[in-house]
Write a protein that holds these residues in place. Structure first.
Motif, PDB file in Angstrom:
ATOM      1  N   ARG A  28       0.835  -1.207   0.000  1.00  0.00           N
ATOM      2  CA  ARG A  28       0.000   0.000   0.000  1.00  0.00           C
ATOM      3  C   ARG A  28       0.874   1.263   0.000  1.00  0.00           C
ATOM      4  N   TYR A  29       1.982   1.237   0.718  1.00  0.00           N
ATOM      5  CA  TYR A  29       2.881   2.389   0.732  1.00  0.00           C
ATOM      6  C   TYR A  29       3.628   2.546  -0.595  1.00  0.00           C
ATOM      7  N   PHE A  30       3.929   1.445  -1.258  1.00  0.00           N
ATOM      8  CA  PHE A  30       4.677   1.524  -2.520  1.00  0.00           C
ATOM      9  C   PHE A  30       3.768   1.712  -3.739  1.00  0.00           C
ATOM     10  N   ARG A  31       2.468   1.556  -3.594  1.00  0.00           N
ATOM     11  CA  ARG A  31       1.563   1.662  -4.744  1.00  0.00           C
ATOM     12  C   ARG A  31       1.699   3.003  -5.474  1.00  0.00           C
ATOM     13  N   PRO A  32       1.784   4.151  -4.782  1.00  0.00           N
ATOM     14  CA  PRO A  32       1.956   5.405  -5.523  1.00  0.00           C
ATOM     15  C   PRO A  32       3.306   5.501  -6.250  1.00  0.00           C
ATOM     16  N   GLN A  33       4.238   4.661  -5.892  1.00  0.00           N
ATOM     17  CA  GLN A  33       5.569   4.672  -6.505  1.00  0.00           C
ATOM     18  C   GLN A  33       5.702   3.609  -7.598  1.00  0.00           C
ATOM     19  N   ALA A  34       4.582   3.137  -8.122  1.00  0.00           N
ATOM     20  CA  ALA A  34       4.618   2.034  -9.090  1.00  0.00           C
ATOM     21  C   ALA A  34       5.445   2.378 -10.327  1.00  0.00           C
ATOM     22  N   GLY A  35       5.307   3.588 -10.841  1.00  0.00           N
ATOM     23  CA  GLY A  35       6.082   3.981 -12.021  1.00  0.00           C
ATOM     24  C   GLY A  35       7.573   3.984 -11.749  1.00  0.00           C
ATOM     25  N   ALA A  36       7.960   4.537 -10.608  1.00  0.00           N
ATOM     26  CA  ALA A  36       9.382   4.557 -10.244  1.00  0.00           C
ATOM     27  C   ALA A  36       9.895   3.147 -10.032  1.00  0.00           C
ATOM     28  N   MET A  37       9.093   2.294  -9.437  1.00  0.00           N
ATOM     29  CA  MET A  37       9.525   0.917  -9.185  1.00  0.00           C
ATOM     30  C   MET A  37       9.659   0.142 -10.495  1.00  0.00           C
ATOM     31  N   LEU A  38       8.830   0.461 -11.494  1.00  0.00           N
ATOM     32  CA  LEU A  38       8.995  -0.164 -12.808  1.00  0.00           C
ATOM     33  C   LEU A  38      10.307   0.288 -13.456  1.00  0.00           C
ATOM     34  N   LEU A  39      10.662   1.560 -13.288  1.00  0.00           N
ATOM     35  CA  LEU A  39      11.954   2.031 -13.786  1.00  0.00           C
ATOM     36  C   LEU A  39      13.107   1.332 -13.072  1.00  0.00           C
ATOM     37  N   VAL A  40      12.956   1.133 -11.765  1.00  0.00           N
ATOM     38  CA  VAL A  40      13.984   0.432 -10.990  1.00  0.00           C
ATOM     39  C   VAL A  40      14.126  -1.005 -11.493  1.00  0.00           C
ATOM     40  N   ALA A  41      12.994  -1.677 -11.689  1.00  0.00           N
ATOM     41  CA  ALA A  41      13.036  -3.059 -12.182  1.00  0.00           C
ATOM     42  C   ALA A  41      13.677  -3.117 -13.570  1.00  0.00           C
ATOM     43  N   GLY A  42      13.309  -2.180 -14.432  1.00  0.00           N
ATOM     44  CA  GLY A  42      13.929  -2.128 -15.761  1.00  0.00           C
ATOM     45  C   GLY A  42      15.422  -1.857 -15.681  1.00  0.00           C
ATOM     46  N   GLY A  85      30.371  -0.889 -20.808  1.00  0.00           N
ATOM     47  CA  GLY A  85      30.615  -0.410 -19.448  1.00  0.00           C
ATOM     48  C   GLY A  85      29.853   0.868 -19.154  1.00  0.00           C
ATOM     49  N   ALA A  86      29.815   1.778 -20.140  1.00  0.00           N
ATOM     50  CA  ALA A  86      29.074   3.030 -19.954  1.00  0.00           C
ATOM     51  C   ALA A  86      27.577   2.773 -19.812  1.00  0.00           C
ATOM     52  N   LEU A  87      27.048   1.852 -20.602  1.00  0.00           N
ATOM     53  CA  LEU A  87      25.629   1.507 -20.489  1.00  0.00           C
ATOM     54  C   LEU A  87      25.326   0.865 -19.142  1.00  0.00           C
ATOM     55  N   ALA A  88      26.200  -0.021 -18.688  1.00  0.00           N
ATOM     56  CA  ALA A  88      26.005  -0.646 -17.374  1.00  0.00           C
ATOM     57  C   ALA A  88      26.003   0.424 -16.287  1.00  0.00           C
ATOM     58  N   TRP A  89      26.914   1.399 -16.395  1.00  0.00           N
ATOM     59  CA  TRP A  89      26.956   2.486 -15.427  1.00  0.00           C
ATOM     60  C   TRP A  89      25.663   3.299 -15.475  1.00  0.00           C
ATOM     61  N   ASN A  92      22.819   1.403 -13.943  1.00  0.00           N
ATOM     62  CA  ASN A  92      23.007   1.392 -12.497  1.00  0.00           C
ATOM     63  C   ASN A  92      22.599   2.740 -11.902  1.00  0.00           C
ATOM     64  N   PHE A  93      22.995   3.823 -12.581  1.00  0.00           N
ATOM     65  CA  PHE A  93      22.630   5.156 -12.109  1.00  0.00           C
ATOM     66  C   PHE A  93      21.117   5.333 -12.081  1.00  0.00           C
ATOM     67  N   VAL A  94      20.443   4.933 -13.163  1.00  0.00           N
ATOM     68  CA  VAL A  94      18.979   5.048 -13.234  1.00  0.00           C
ATOM     69  C   VAL A  94      18.338   4.236 -12.116  1.00  0.00           C
ATOM     70  N   GLN A  95      18.836   3.024 -11.936  1.00  0.00           N
ATOM     71  CA  GLN A  95      18.279   2.172 -10.883  1.00  0.00           C
ATOM     72  C   GLN A  95      18.469   2.808  -9.509  1.00  0.00           C
ATOM     73  N   ARG A  96      19.670   3.279  -9.209  1.00  0.00           N
ATOM     74  CA  ARG A  96      19.950   3.868  -7.891  1.00  0.00           C
ATOM     75  C   ARG A  96      19.166   5.160  -7.682  1.00  0.00           C
TER      76      ARG A  96
END
Length: 184
Positions: A28-42, A85-89, A92-96
């Motif tokens: 319930r607390y993470f539901r409003p963050q669904a879009g951000a969590m999809l970006l994190v998962a991606g 390596g740049a893409l991995a970085w 990683n940046f987007v995820q963090r």
């Protein structure tokens, strides 16, 4: 050694919840963050795939250089490895970045709700429990929650990376992959 666990006893005002109830409340607390969590998962998936692709790219390039003797391919291989390596970085940046934003927003909401619940307590509650201890408990528990969520996301990313690498090993050579897993 008992002093290490001082202060970790349950408070009288603590409630106990089932795992199902806790999970329902966290979702319930993470539901409003669904879009951000999809970006994190991606970001986790893209980073794992990119990190696993770099050794495969190096292997492919070295096979071509040794087999064909094409010296021009070394420059292309170097550029591709740097790009990987740049893409991995970047992934990683987007995820963090989005993890910090989503978890920070959730922790802020948790703290607001906890402080609202503490403020609406009867005054006799604060006769038994000092307000400083309650505030400290809210702050430390929400910090611990943020740490657990972040570490869990990191663990998921590492497990995914291991899964991709194991799949690549099996695609190359099943006996060698079994040997590597046995040693591991």
């Amino acid at each position: 050694m008992a002093f290490l666990l001082d202060g970790l006893d349950a408070e009288q005002y603590d409630r106990t919840y089932s795992d199902r109830e806790l999970l329902r409340r966290i979702v319930r607390y993470f539901r409003p963050q669904a879009g951000a969590m999809l970006l994190v998962a991606g970001g986790i998936v893209a980073q794992s795939l990119t990190q696993a692709a770099v050794p495969v790219l190096i292997s492919w390039g070295l096979d071509r250089v040794v087999g064909d003797g094409a010296p021009g391919l070394i420059g292309l291989l170097a550029v591709l490895v740097l790009l990987g390596g740049a893409l991995a970085w970047l992934f990683n940046f987007v995820q963090r970045w989005w993890t910090a934003k989503a978890v920070g927003d959730v922790v802020l909401r948790l703290r607001r709700d906890a402080f609202d619940a503490a403020v609406h307590r009867d005054m006799s509650f604060f006769d038994q429990h000092s307000s400083g201890r309650v505030v400290s408990r809210i702050s430390s528990d929400t910090d611990d929650f943020a740490t657990v969520v972040t570490l869990t996301m990191n663990l998921v990313g590492q497990v995914l990376l291991v899964g991709v690498v194991v799949a690549l090993l099996f695609s190359r050579s099943v006996p060698l992959a079994l040997l590597v897993l046995a040693v591991t």
